[in-house]
Design a protein around this motif. Structure first.
Motif: not given
Length: 291
Positions: A107-108, A167-168, A164, A104-105, A101
């Motif tokens: 920063e996860i 993180n967001r 996620a 893909l991201d 993962s």
């Protein structure tokens, strides 16, 4: 989950299944081991289902209550205490499980990697999205417990959604008090001292001797240790000795005088006084209750 503890050294090597490397379960109260400073090699998420208590993590105290969510990074030096009716959902997982993962991201895993800078161990309980995080964790636990077909995939996806969302929505510019936190180098020194205290708990340690282990003055060492552990070094040593004494009283027929000497107490009267003060009963009463 298999936990490996090297002798009395308060470090956990957690073995998780390779195909499904996480542990999910409820804990009631806090075992005596976890009331001592320790650290481990997995990432951990806690959801407080009921009750209250507090963590000491890298020298900072976090009081928690029902509904709170905490993140504990690998190698965070921490211990936990219950104050009332604590039931906690604990999720421990190997970060390598999320390697695919990360492509893909990237920063996860930032909520752990940037802990103390852009995130805090205790998530903001007033944040409007905290309810979403709670529901994700409870759904994750329910799916894990069900064991239904493809439950591992659903658990994986729920863990990603949880991280996620943090993180967001829970990122902050700078964690409050980050500048005053204990440095990683200082924490490494305190870990080393704790290991030596655990290994040689019966030694007649002085504050100067403990400070000399890490080349600090007694006053400087005492200040850093107290901020990291939540109590002075010699008081922490007493707790280590008393825990060993309780184990001997429960699992050994040694005379109480011999237990006292084995655990580093120089006189029986001093052992009885400290045992009664910190445990709430005399050694003889404790042995009778455990028997």
């Amino acid at each position: 989950m298999t936990t490996i503890r090297g002798g009395d050294i308060p470090r956990e090597k957690v073995r998780l299944a390779k195909h499904y490397p996480l542990f999910i379960g409820d804990t009631i109260g806090v075992e005596s081991y976890y009331q001592k400073l320790h650290w481990h090699d997995v990432l951990e998420i806690n959801l407080i289902k009921t009750g209250t208590g507090y963590y000491i993590i890298n020298g900072r105290q976090f009081e928690f209550q029902q509904g709170d969510i905490l993140l504990i990074n690998s190698n965070d030096l921490h211990c936990a205490y219950e104050t009332k009716d604590l039931v906690m959902l604990v999720i421990s997982f190997d970060p390598s499980w999320l390697i695919s993962s990360l492509r893909l991201d990237p920063e996860i895993l930032s909520p752990f990697r940037e802990m103390g800078v852009n995130f805090t161990n205790l998530l903001d309980r007033r944040h409007p999205r905290i309810h979403k995080l709670r529901s994700l964790l409870l759904e994750l636990q329910e799916e894990h417990t069900s064991g239904l077909r493809s439950h591992t995939t659903i658990v994986y996806s729920l863990l990603l959604r949880f991280l996620a969302t943090i993180n967001r929505d829970f990122r902050i510019e700078a964690a409050a008090g980050a500048a005053s936190q204990i440095s990683e180098r200082q924490l490494d020194k305190m870990r080393y001292v704790i290991i030596e205290m655990e290994r040689n708990f019966a030694h007649n340690w002085t504050l100067a001797e403990l400070a000399a282990l890490v080349y600090l003055s007694p006053s400087r060492f005492s200040d850093i240790f107290k901020r990291a552990v939540g109590m002075p070094p010699l008081l922490y040593l007493i707790h280590i000795r008393l825990e060993r004494a309780i184990d001997l009283l429960e699992n050994n027929q040694m005379k109480i005088t011999d237990v006292a000497l084995e655990c580093g107490f120089r006189t029986l009267s001093n052992f009885n006084r400290l045992f009664k003060k910190h445990i709430g009963a005399s050694p003889k009463e404790s042995r009778r209750l455990q028997g």
